[in-house]
Design a protein around this motif. Structure first.
Motif, PDB file in Angstrom:
ATOM      1  N   ASN A 268      34.739  16.461  81.326  1.00  0.00           N
ATOM      2  CA  ASN A 268      34.754  17.380  80.089  1.00  0.00           C
ATOM      3  C   ASN A 268      33.990  16.658  79.094  1.00  0.00           C
ATOM      4  OD1 ASN A 268      35.679  19.604  81.421  1.00  0.00           O
ATOM      5  ND2 ASN A 268      37.902  19.057  81.238  1.00  0.00           N
ATOM      6  N   LYS A 269      33.865  17.193  77.826  1.00  0.00           N
ATOM      7  CA  LYS A 269      33.293  16.572  76.797  1.00  0.00           C
ATOM      8  C   LYS A 269      34.301  15.575  76.087  1.00  0.00           C
ATOM      9  CE  LYS A 269      31.633  20.689  74.749  1.00  0.00           C
ATOM     10  NZ  LYS A 269      31.284  21.156  73.770  1.00  0.00           N
ATOM     11  N   GLY A 270      35.723  15.871  76.144  1.00  0.00           N
ATOM     12  CA  GLY A 270      36.858  15.238  75.439  1.00  0.00           C
ATOM     13  C   GLY A 270      37.207  13.854  76.230  1.00  0.00           C
ATOM     14  N   ASP A 271      36.454  13.348  77.342  1.00  0.00           N
ATOM     15  CA  ASP A 271      36.760  12.607  78.181  1.00  0.00           C
ATOM     16  C   ASP A 271      36.551  11.112  77.657  1.00  0.00           C
ATOM     17  OD1 ASP A 271      38.470  13.937  79.691  1.00  0.00           O
ATOM     18  OD2 ASP A 271      37.180  14.316  81.187  1.00  0.00           O
ATOM     19  N   GLY A 272      35.672  10.963  76.612  1.00  0.00           N
ATOM     20  CA  GLY A 272      35.086   9.695  76.135  1.00  0.00           C
ATOM     21  C   GLY A 272      33.683   9.259  76.029  1.00  0.00           C
ATOM     22  N   TYR A 273      32.946  10.309  76.651  1.00  0.00           N
ATOM     23  CA  TYR A 273      31.338   9.969  76.738  1.00  0.00           C
ATOM     24  C   TYR A 273      31.010   9.865  75.501  1.00  0.00           C
ATOM     25  CZ  TYR A 273      31.631  10.452  81.848  1.00  0.00           C
ATOM     26  OH  TYR A 273      31.897  10.045  83.133  1.00  0.00           O
ATOM     27  N   THR A 274      30.036   8.760  75.066  1.00  0.00           N
ATOM     28  CA  THR A 274      29.323   8.889  74.069  1.00  0.00           C
ATOM     29  C   THR A 274      28.017   9.543  74.013  1.00  0.00           C
ATOM     30  OG1 THR A 274      28.052   6.933  74.469  1.00  0.00           O
ATOM     31  CG2 THR A 274      30.340   6.553  73.349  1.00  0.00           C
ATOM     32  N   PRO A 275      27.418   9.968  72.956  1.00  0.00           N
ATOM     33  CA  PRO A 275      26.014  10.340  73.158  1.00  0.00           C
ATOM     34  C   PRO A 275      24.961   9.593  73.761  1.00  0.00           C
ATOM     35  CG  PRO A 275      26.957  10.776  70.877  1.00  0.00           C
ATOM     36  CD  PRO A 275      27.884  10.079  71.739  1.00  0.00           C
ATOM     37  N   THR A 276      25.141   8.441  73.398  1.00  0.00           N
ATOM     38  CA  THR A 276      24.285   7.218  74.177  1.00  0.00           C
ATOM     39  C   THR A 276      24.375   7.129  75.511  1.00  0.00           C
ATOM     40  OG1 THR A 276      24.654   5.915  72.190  1.00  0.00           O
ATOM     41  CG2 THR A 276      23.691   4.969  74.378  1.00  0.00           C
ATOM     42  N   GLU A 277      25.628   7.384  76.188  1.00  0.00           N
ATOM     43  CA  GLU A 277      25.829   7.502  77.713  1.00  0.00           C
ATOM     44  C   GLU A 277      25.053   8.861  78.302  1.00  0.00           C
ATOM     45  OE1 GLU A 277      30.178   5.094  78.627  1.00  0.00           O
ATOM     46  OE2 GLU A 277      29.897   7.195  77.300  1.00  0.00           O
ATOM     47  N   CYS A 278      25.533   9.970  77.406  1.00  0.00           N
ATOM     48  CA  CYS A 278      25.080  11.009  78.034  1.00  0.00           C
ATOM     49  C   CYS A 278      23.089  10.908  77.996  1.00  0.00           C
ATOM     50  CB  CYS A 278      25.177  12.221  77.042  1.00  0.00           C
ATOM     51  SG  CYS A 278      24.522  13.756  77.337  1.00  0.00           S
ATOM     52  N   LYS A 279      22.599  10.266  76.906  1.00  0.00           N
ATOM     53  CA  LYS A 279      21.154  10.172  76.993  1.00  0.00           C
ATOM     54  C   LYS A 279      20.760   9.392  78.026  1.00  0.00           C
ATOM     55  CE  LYS A 279      20.441  10.817  72.126  1.00  0.00           C
ATOM     56  NZ  LYS A 279      20.233  10.393  70.656  1.00  0.00           N
ATOM     57  N   LYS A 280      21.613   8.258  78.285  1.00  0.00           N
ATOM     58  CA  LYS A 280      21.196   7.317  79.445  1.00  0.00           C
ATOM     59  C   LYS A 280      21.275   8.221  80.871  1.00  0.00           C
ATOM     60  CE  LYS A 280      22.362   2.851  77.566  1.00  0.00           C
ATOM     61  NZ  LYS A 280      23.550   1.813  77.559  1.00  0.00           N
ATOM     62  N   PHE A 281      21.895   9.019  81.072  1.00  0.00           N
ATOM     63  CA  PHE A 281      22.091   9.809  82.115  1.00  0.00           C
ATOM     64  C   PHE A 281      21.026  10.919  82.292  1.00  0.00           C
ATOM     65  CE2 PHE A 281      23.545  13.013  85.428  1.00  0.00           C
ATOM     66  CZ  PHE A 281      24.259  12.174  86.108  1.00  0.00           C
ATOM     67  N   ILE A 282      20.694  11.585  81.394  1.00  0.00           N
ATOM     68  CA  ILE A 282      19.675  12.461  81.052  1.00  0.00           C
ATOM     69  C   ILE A 282      18.151  11.871  81.518  1.00  0.00           C
ATOM     70  CG2 ILE A 282      17.997  13.963  79.322  1.00  0.00           C
ATOM     71  CD1 ILE A 282      21.219  14.615  78.122  1.00  0.00           C
ATOM     72  N   LEU A 283      17.832  10.825  80.727  1.00  0.00           N
ATOM     73  CA  LEU A 283      16.518  10.142  80.905  1.00  0.00           C
ATOM     74  C   LEU A 283      15.942   9.905  82.032  1.00  0.00           C
ATOM     75  CD1 LEU A 283      14.283   9.051  79.286  1.00  0.00           C
ATOM     76  CD2 LEU A 283      15.294   6.686  79.264  1.00  0.00           C
ATOM     77  N   PRO A 284      16.753   9.379  83.163  1.00  0.00           N
ATOM     78  CA  PRO A 284      16.009   9.393  84.492  1.00  0.00           C
ATOM     79  C   PRO A 284      15.951  10.819  85.251  1.00  0.00           C
ATOM     80  CG  PRO A 284      18.038   8.421  84.644  1.00  0.00           C
ATOM     81  CD  PRO A 284      18.049   8.656  83.210  1.00  0.00           C
ATOM     82  N   VAL A 285      16.816  11.650  84.895  1.00  0.00           N
ATOM     83  CA  VAL A 285      16.757  13.040  85.435  1.00  0.00           C
ATOM     84  C   VAL A 285      15.326  13.748  85.033  1.00  0.00           C
ATOM     85  CG1 VAL A 285      17.694  15.235  85.552  1.00  0.00           C
ATOM     86  CG2 VAL A 285      19.255  13.020  85.851  1.00  0.00           C
ATOM     87  N   ARG A 286      15.033  13.476  83.489  1.00  0.00           N
ATOM     88  CA  ARG A 286      13.879  14.158  83.006  1.00  0.00           C
ATOM     89  C   ARG A 286      12.716  13.270  83.525  1.00  0.00           C
ATOM     90  NH1 ARG A 286      13.834  16.316  77.308  1.00  0.00           N
ATOM     91  NH2 ARG A 286      11.751  16.635  78.243  1.00  0.00           N
ATOM     92  N   ASP A 287      12.788  12.133  83.920  1.00  0.00           N
ATOM     93  CA  ASP A 287      11.551  11.300  84.622  1.00  0.00           C
ATOM     94  C   ASP A 287      11.417  12.057  86.029  1.00  0.00           C
ATOM     95  OD1 ASP A 287      11.453   9.666  82.659  1.00  0.00           O
ATOM     96  OD2 ASP A 287      12.575   7.900  83.553  1.00  0.00           O
ATOM     97  N   VAL A 288      12.493  12.337  86.905  1.00  0.00           N
ATOM     98  CA  VAL A 288      12.154  13.117  87.947  1.00  0.00           C
ATOM     99  C   VAL A 288      11.438  14.396  87.629  1.00  0.00           C
ATOM    100  CG1 VAL A 288      13.481  14.210  90.130  1.00  0.00           C
ATOM    101  CG2 VAL A 288      13.913  11.970  89.136  1.00  0.00           C
TER     102      VAL A 288
END
Length: 121
Positions: free
Chosen positions: A6-26
């Motif tokens: 869930n959003k409240g579990d301590g992920y930062t926007p930077t961590e989210c972007k790091k996860f999204i980038l390789p998926v977008r590459d695919v």
């Protein structure tokens, strides 16, 4: 990283972007209407251009040519030209292209489950 947290579990926007980038590459490499069907067709066997054109319903020769070139540039497809008369060309997946097998299988399984869920609701 567990994407189901869930959003409240301590992920930062930077961590989210790091996860999204390789998926977008695919998505950039295999996304669109035709690339996955081409990859799937080539995963069954080496094929000539006309065979691919017949197997992938609705694709135009121009679009097939464009997508094959793009897949070749990205190292997923190999194009082999034979010096016959007339010239014959065949396409196959590279080992790198074959590395998508598990991803495609997972997508197929999810698609079948989704189709079943939607039909049965």
């Amino acid at each position: 990283m567990d994407v189901n947290k869930n959003k409240g579990d301590g992920y930062t926007p930077t961590e989210c972007k790091k996860f999204i980038l390789p998926v977008r590459d695919v998505i950039d490499i295999v996304g669109g209407k035709w690339r996955l069907p081409i990859i799937i067709a080539l995963s069954f066997k080496i094929q000539r251009f006309k065979e691919l054109e017949r197997q992938i319903e609705g694709i135009t020769p121009r679009m097939l040519s464009k997508e094959l070139k793009e897949l070749e540039v990205n190292g997923l497809v190999n194009r082999e030209v034979f010096g016959t008369m007339p010239v014959s060309v065949q396409y196959c997946l590279t080992d790198y292209g074959k590395s998508l097998d598990k991803v495609i299988e997972t997508m197929r399984d999810w698609g079948l489950a989704h189709r079943s869920k939607i039909i049965n609701e």
